[in-house]
Design an enzyme around this catalytic site. Sequence first.
Site, PDB file in Angstrom:
ATOM      1  N   LYS A  76       0.866  -1.183   0.000  1.00 55.17           N
ATOM      2  CA  LYS A  76       0.000   0.000   0.000  1.00 55.17           C
ATOM      3  C   LYS A  76       0.905   1.236   0.000  1.00 55.17           C
ATOM      4  O   LYS A  76       1.986   1.222   0.616  1.00 55.17           O
ATOM      5  CB  LYS A  76      -0.887  -0.041   1.253  1.00 55.17           C
ATOM      6  CG  LYS A  76      -1.987   1.025   1.278  1.00 55.17           C
ATOM      7  CD  LYS A  76      -2.948   0.792   2.457  1.00 55.17           C
ATOM      8  CE  LYS A  76      -4.008   1.864   2.556  1.00 55.17           C
ATOM      9  NZ  LYS A  76      -4.978   1.622   3.641  1.00 55.17           N
ATOM     10  N   SER A 151      -9.902   1.900   2.561  1.00 60.13           N
ATOM     11  CA  SER A 151      -8.976   2.664   1.757  1.00 60.13           C
ATOM     12  C   SER A 151      -7.941   1.836   1.003  1.00 60.13           C
ATOM     13  O   SER A 151      -7.328   2.333   0.062  1.00 60.13           O
ATOM     14  CB  SER A 151      -8.243   3.673   2.637  1.00 60.13           C
ATOM     15  OG  SER A 151      -7.448   2.996   3.593  1.00 60.13           O
ATOM     16  N   SER A 175     -10.278  -0.704   6.630  1.00 56.54           N
ATOM     17  CA  SER A 175      -9.628  -0.449   5.343  1.00 56.54           C
ATOM     18  C   SER A 175      -8.954  -1.638   4.686  1.00 56.54           C
ATOM     19  O   SER A 175      -8.532  -1.548   3.538  1.00 56.54           O
ATOM     20  CB  SER A 175      -8.597   0.680   5.481  1.00 56.54           C
ATOM     21  OG  SER A 175      -9.251   1.928   5.455  1.00 56.54           O
TER      22      SER A 175
END
Lengths: 470, 92
Positions: A76, A151, A175
């Site tokens: 990420k 996210s 997330s």
Amino acid sequence: MTIPNTIKETHEKIKSGELSIRALVDSFLKNIEEKNSSINAYIEVYSDIDEQVKNAEKMFEEGRETIMTGIPISLKDNMLFLGHKASSGSKILENYTATYNATVVDLLKNAGAIFLGRTNMDEFAMGSSTETSFYGITKNPLNEEMVPGGSSGGAVASLSMGGTLLSLGSDTGGSIRQPAAFCGLVGMKPTYGTVSRYGLMAMASSLDQIGPITKNVADAETLFNFINKYDKNDATSIPENLRTENKKEVKKIGVPKSWVTGEGIEDSVKENFDKSIETLKSLGYEIVDIDLPLSPYALAVYYILMPAEASSNLSRYDSIRFGMSLPSNNLKNQYEKTRESGFGKEVKRRILLGTYILSHGYYEAYYGKALSLQKAIQKEYKNIFETVDVIATPTSPFLAFSIGAKTNDPIAMKLSDLFTVPANIAGIPAISIPSGDANNNLKHSIQFMGPMFGENLLFEVAKKFEENVQ
Amino acid sequence: MDIETVKNLANLSKISITDQEAESVAKDLAQVLSYVDQIKNAPIGDVGTEKSLLNNNFREDTDPIETGFYTDVLLAEAPNKQDNYFKVPKIL
């Protein structure tokens, strides 16, 4: 080329010479080449993959291999990888290059894992749909008209589109689990204090946790066990001797009925969850109705603690030490111009909200009360795990929604985290796994929550469920 | 939540904001605050004083690093620097 199902199988095949690391990596790079321009899962594919592959091959040749050697993984965009860009999906860090490795990156790099690239995300992890990134939206590989969740939407999409074997995400309120559910994958949020967050860009430090995104429960277990280590560089890392042992077997599964019968939950989600409960019963588990009266407040607690902490954490983007800088001959003006231009709309809103919550006159009513409530919720879960071994809920009240459908309603978007947020507030581990097919090519998912350090219980029940899901 | 409050928050947060944006932010923040207001009636009960595991576990600051050891790394990403210092606009 057929990609093996699990990390362990991949490892065995590399070791026996049946599969080359180069061929494995190339098959993922080919998928990225074909699909990334429309999915936008990766912000960047790293330029040093060849070097990483050679290093992994050498580790095998010299007998220094580990279970992760040669295993492709995506990061990420909020995790630091020395010498590589990391931007947290923000313009303010567009040209930032990491000056050190996150602990998880160090662990995996030393083990010879191959980092393929960095994945798109809601800016500074603030969002549930990956629509707030400076680098554009990410689409759901199962159905490109839908959001991938967020996210960690890019992380999940990178795996779902066949662009990696594993991915690492971060989960502050759901997330990892919510996008994993939206894209039909396994996502896990470990116990707070197990996996080090050193080198993870902080959003809400008392809730942030790094965790695995995988195709199956076995891989989530392998990856979690690999990165689950005490780290002196993370002040909230819990030393191993303080981590309590948990029971070895799951017998009783608690179901908070009121969650599933409440308003705002899609009918198909309810139906699928009922079916999942029948599956669990048929596997011999005892299903117990439980009451968690404070849990419905968890989302409100989250929307106080998270912006409060984020507004403090994001003060470091000051145009002076690193990141974007719009020069001015007046310092205050330089701060204000840079932060106005560098942060996106949602990030600015949360900073302002956090500043309000922490301001004199409101602090006790909001932040103080939220902290007491958090403590009460932690106690609620501690007590319930005296009577049940794990808790089962749907992962999200609804399935992946259309791109743009919830961007203008600040509350509707947040409700997608209704069932995932309590685990963050309580600090307990939780895993989301697919629980059957849904309309529009999407997937349903179920979430299991366990007591602190009860990851073994989650893996046990999730594996059995996974084998028997229709 | 009014525009003046939002502009004050923007000033405290060091983010410049236009009147138009402030108006839209005021509306959104009011909605979120009205949602989180529900915690005011939450029946918390006695949460006790038991120490949670979820705390910062500070360690002793031992073996200090020699001054200057990390200067290059710390300054590597600075947008503006001079002679091993961060450079900022003149303040006084």
